[in-house]
Enzyme design. Structure first.
Site, PDB file in Angstrom:
ATOM      1  N   LYS A 204       0.837  -1.198   0.000  1.00  0.00           N
ATOM      2  CA  LYS A 204       0.000   0.000   0.000  1.00  0.00           C
ATOM      3  C   LYS A 204       0.875   1.253   0.000  1.00  0.00           C
ATOM      4  CE  LYS A 204      -3.399   2.395   2.803  1.00  0.00           C
ATOM      5  NZ  LYS A 204      -4.223   2.375   4.001  1.00  0.00           N
ATOM      6  N   GLU A 210      10.905  -4.565   3.962  1.00  0.00           N
ATOM      7  CA  GLU A 210      10.923  -6.001   3.682  1.00  0.00           C
ATOM      8  C   GLU A 210      10.517  -6.234   2.218  1.00  0.00           C
ATOM      9  OE1 GLU A 210       9.588  -4.489   6.206  1.00  0.00           O
ATOM     10  OE2 GLU A 210       9.665  -5.662   8.059  1.00  0.00           O
ATOM     11  N   GLY A 265      -4.636  -1.815   5.246  1.00  0.00           N
ATOM     12  CA  GLY A 265      -3.857  -2.951   4.741  1.00  0.00           C
ATOM     13  C   GLY A 265      -4.470  -4.290   5.109  1.00  0.00           C
ATOM     14  N   ARG A 266      -4.905  -4.417   6.382  1.00  0.00           N
ATOM     15  CA  ARG A 266      -5.418  -5.721   6.838  1.00  0.00           C
ATOM     16  C   ARG A 266      -6.827  -6.012   6.343  1.00  0.00           C
ATOM     17  NH1 ARG A 266      -4.145  -2.181  10.684  1.00  0.00           N
ATOM     18  NH2 ARG A 266      -5.721  -1.300  12.077  1.00  0.00           N
ATOM     19  N   GLU A 351      -3.946  -6.155  15.189  1.00  0.00           N
ATOM     20  CA  GLU A 351      -3.461  -4.851  14.730  1.00  0.00           C
ATOM     21  C   GLU A 351      -4.589  -3.820  14.848  1.00  0.00           C
ATOM     22  OE1 GLU A 351      -0.077  -4.558  11.622  1.00  0.00           O
ATOM     23  OE2 GLU A 351      -1.854  -3.949  10.505  1.00  0.00           O
ATOM     24  N   HIS A 382      -3.635 -32.571  19.468  1.00  0.00           N
ATOM     25  CA  HIS A 382      -2.471 -33.372  19.862  1.00  0.00           C
ATOM     26  C   HIS A 382      -1.300 -32.480  20.264  1.00  0.00           C
ATOM     27  CE1 HIS A 382      -4.509 -37.013  18.573  1.00  0.00           C
ATOM     28  NE2 HIS A 382      -5.047 -36.225  17.659  1.00  0.00           N
ATOM     29  N   LYS A 510      10.026  -0.219  13.716  1.00  0.00           N
ATOM     30  CA  LYS A 510      10.574   0.035  12.371  1.00  0.00           C
ATOM     31  C   LYS A 510      11.652   1.121  12.435  1.00  0.00           C
ATOM     32  CE  LYS A 510       6.312  -0.749   9.730  1.00  0.00           C
ATOM     33  NZ  LYS A 510       5.299  -0.118   8.895  1.00  0.00           N
TER      34      LYS A 510
HETATM   35  O1  F6P Z   1       3.749  -2.810   9.652  1.00  0.00           O
HETATM   36  C1  F6P Z   1       2.377  -3.002   9.617  1.00  0.00           C
HETATM   37  C2  F6P Z   1       1.825  -2.727   8.248  1.00  0.00           C
HETATM   38  O2  F6P Z   1       1.743  -1.363   8.048  1.00  0.00           O
HETATM   39  C3  F6P Z   1       0.478  -3.388   8.070  1.00  0.00           C
HETATM   40  O3  F6P Z   1      -0.559  -2.653   8.568  1.00  0.00           O
HETATM   41  C4  F6P Z   1       0.439  -3.594   6.605  1.00  0.00           C
HETATM   42  O4  F6P Z   1      -0.518  -4.528   6.226  1.00  0.00           O
HETATM   43  C5  F6P Z   1       1.848  -4.042   6.338  1.00  0.00           C
HETATM   44  O5  F6P Z   1       2.640  -3.286   7.225  1.00  0.00           O
HETATM   45  C6  F6P Z   1       2.337  -3.887   4.932  1.00  0.00           C
HETATM   46  O6  F6P Z   1       2.286  -2.550   4.524  1.00  0.00           O
HETATM   47  P1  F6P Z   1       2.396  -2.163   2.997  1.00  0.00           P
HETATM   48  O7  F6P Z   1       1.257  -2.803   2.274  1.00  0.00           O
HETATM   49  O8  F6P Z   1       2.317  -0.677   2.956  1.00  0.00           O
HETATM   50  O9  F6P Z   1       3.716  -2.671   2.477  1.00  0.00           O
END
Ligand code: F6P
Length: 546
Positions: A204, A210, A265-266, A351, A382, A510
């Site tokens: 987003k 990452e 995002g979620r 979150e 189990h 972060k």
């Molecule tokens: O670090 C949390 C977050 O901001 C989430 O809310 C989000 O889904 C995820 O990182 C990934 O963010 P992006 O889609 O901006 O890479």
């Protein structure tokens, strides 16, 4: 939530009066309890009868929801008000599956136009890739899609792709890379042919380190195999609300799919973030998924609170956590296809509601959110069910299953579902001392043996569960199931008065990672800071130096 409201005070009294409530008695005294405390929405049966609630408690909970105006807030969400107060944004994932196309205005502009344009664009891409019309730089069709994204840009699409594998014709294999640990991308890329891979960079913000690190690695891997200038545009798609950053990455405008700041995002799997779902299953199945969520949206909007599944699920959760002090919530799917469902819900729920100040920034004097955890129920039996049955802390659990099997393999499903039903019964009824003694005597055990063992074999029972039983797991029903949980989370956030749509709590970590990164370099200066952080950095650098 104001703890001084009439409903709160009433509920608190009911909590104190109800400390001796026994589920066994509630069922014995009311043969119609299941009919009263179960309801069906779409193909989903929601049974909440095995919770420590009475008619009075339920009435108090509905009053609480009315007192904080859950319905008003719900209507504000659906109409595009800026209810994400800390980011000053509307919360409109419901617009993404608004198949009625009823206008939703944000600042006077109907967002449904953008939504349907983007859906058309997704469909064109999906059809082109799946039909083989979209070709890689060497003219070969695409066989594999690699989604690069993390959090909401990974969990939702991956959970759904896996849950609906049965609906995939396997024309396109979809892979997911989320971890910045290079092991994952190396593993995913190893067997793939760069000429036939399409990368979807899902972010987003298009700033997530990452994802950008993995995207760079993917680009280098592709360019190492092709000297074609145009390779990138044939092998990379971006999904983002930050076009500029995607352009800087080197993508042409038409390869960028839009997302908007009013999609959290979620809650974004319904947007172009869901592209890998469509690429794997075909666009018609993606539309059915949206249709199922839309049906749950209508239910949430129209059903009176007393018959409203997301509202009831939210209230039961609040009763268990805030009033009864049960802090965690297990999610236990009895269906292989839902193996990622608890991981997905962990982000969606924790979150959203893992907050400790209210909308006005004041500390909340009650517990909010729940620790969401779990995994496939049958495997859990189990592993950790011992704790659920006899542990000191009580863990409410959602049992999720389907009547129809997702496979033609015979002879498994009945056994699986017998366990599904038996576990909630066992958690409720338990087994008392008299029963344990009788059982052991019937097996011919000595009294000395029985006396030694009896307390170990007693199950207190009385442990609350919800049962969510779907007719089958198809795209429509899965869409409805996910939307059920999304709305449950929403209602809880309103009652707890926390902003369920931001995630400021992930920022500090972060920022500190950015500060620590240069300190890990052998030539980097280690900043003055706490001795543990310095000690860890020193140890890391010393080992790397060897
Ligand atoms: O670090 C949390 C977050 O901001 C989430 O809310 C989000 O889904 C995820 O990182 C990934 O963010 P992006 O889609 O901006 O890479």
């Amino acid at each position: 939530m104001n703890t001084q409201t009439t409903s709160w005070r009433l509920l608190d009294r009911l909590r104190r009066d109800g400390t001796g409530l026994r589920l066994n008695d509630l069922f014995a005294n009311d043969p119609a309890r299941f009919e009263k405390y179960a309801l069906q929405v779409e193909n989903i049966l929601f049974d909440y009868s095995k919770n420590l609630v009475t008619d009075d408690i339920m009435a108090g909970l509905f009053d609480l929801a009315r007192e904080v105006d859950v319905e008003g807030w719900r209507d504000r969400m659906f109409s595009g008000d800026r209810i994400n107060v800390t980011e000053d944004r509307p919360v409109l994932h419901v617009a993404l599956r608004n198949i009625s196309a009823r206008p939703i205005l944000v600042d006077g502009i109907d967002v449904m136009e953008q939504v349907s344009e983007e859906l058309d664009k997704m469909k064109r891409l999906t059809d082109a890739v799946r039909s083989g019309k979209w070709r890689g730089y060497s003219g070969k069709p695409i066989t594999d899609v690699v989604n690069i994204g993390i959090g909401g840009s990974n969990l939702g699409p991956q959970m759904v792709t896996e849950a609906l594998q049965k609906y995939s014709d396997n024309r396109i294999r979809v892979h997911y890379v989320s971890n910045v640990d290079g092991v994952q991308i190396a593993q995913v890329l190893r067997p793939l042919n760069p000429e036939q891979v399409l990368f979807v960079i899902s972010s987003k913000t298009f700033t997530t380190r990452e994802t950008l690190t993995n995207a760079e690695t993917a680009r280098n891997w592709l360019l190492a195999s092709s000297f074609e200038e145009t390779a990138l545009e044939k092998h990379f798609i971006a999904v983002t609300a930050n076009r500029n950053n995607a352009l800087k990455f080197g993508l042409p405008q038409e390869n960028i799919h839009d997302l908007w700041d009013w999609v959290g995002g979620r809650f974004s799997l319904w947007s172009a973030i869901g592209l890998p779902i469509a690429l794997s299953l075909g666009f018609e199945h993606f539309e059915s998924l949206l249709g199922g969520a839309y049906a749950m949206d209508r239910h949430f909007e129209m059903a009176p609170m007393e018959q409203n599944a997301p509202v009831i699920q939210a209230l039961i959760g609040i009763w268990n956590s805030t009033f009864l002090g049960m802090q965690s919530q297990a999610i236990l799917p009895y269906n292989q296809s839902l193996h990622m469902f608890s991981a997905y819900l962990q982000q969606a729920d924790m979150e959203s509601n893992g907050k400790s100040v209210d909308w006005d920034g004041n500390d909340v004097p009650y517990s909010t959110g729940s620790i969401i955890w779990g995994q496939l129920g049958i495997n859990g039996q189990h592993a950790f069910y011992q704790y659920l049955h006899q542990g000191k802390n009580i863990v409410p659990a959602d049992f999720i299953g389907a009547v129809e099997s997702s496979t033609s393999v015979r002879g498994h499903h009945e056994y699986l579902m017998a366990n599904f039903i038996a576990q909630t019964q066992a958690l409720m009824t338990g087994i008392d001392e008299t029963q344990v003694r009788a059982e052991l005597r019937a097996k011919g055990k000595s009294e000395a043996y029985i006396n030694n063992l009896v307390s170990h074999k007693i199950h207190q029972g009385n442990r609350p569960t919800n049962t969510i039983l779907m007719e089958r797991i198809d795209p429509h029903t899965l869409g409805a199931l996910i939307a059920l949980y999304e709305h449950k989370i929403f209602v809880q956030g309103i009652i707890w008065k926390v902003c369920s749509f931001d995630q400021w709590g992930v920022e500090l970590g972060k920022e500190l990672a950015h500060r620590i990164l240069p300190q890990l370099d052998q030539n980097g200066t280690v900043e003055p800071q706490d001795s543990s952080t310095t000690g860890l950095i020193d140890f890391y650098k010393n080992v790397r130096k060897k």
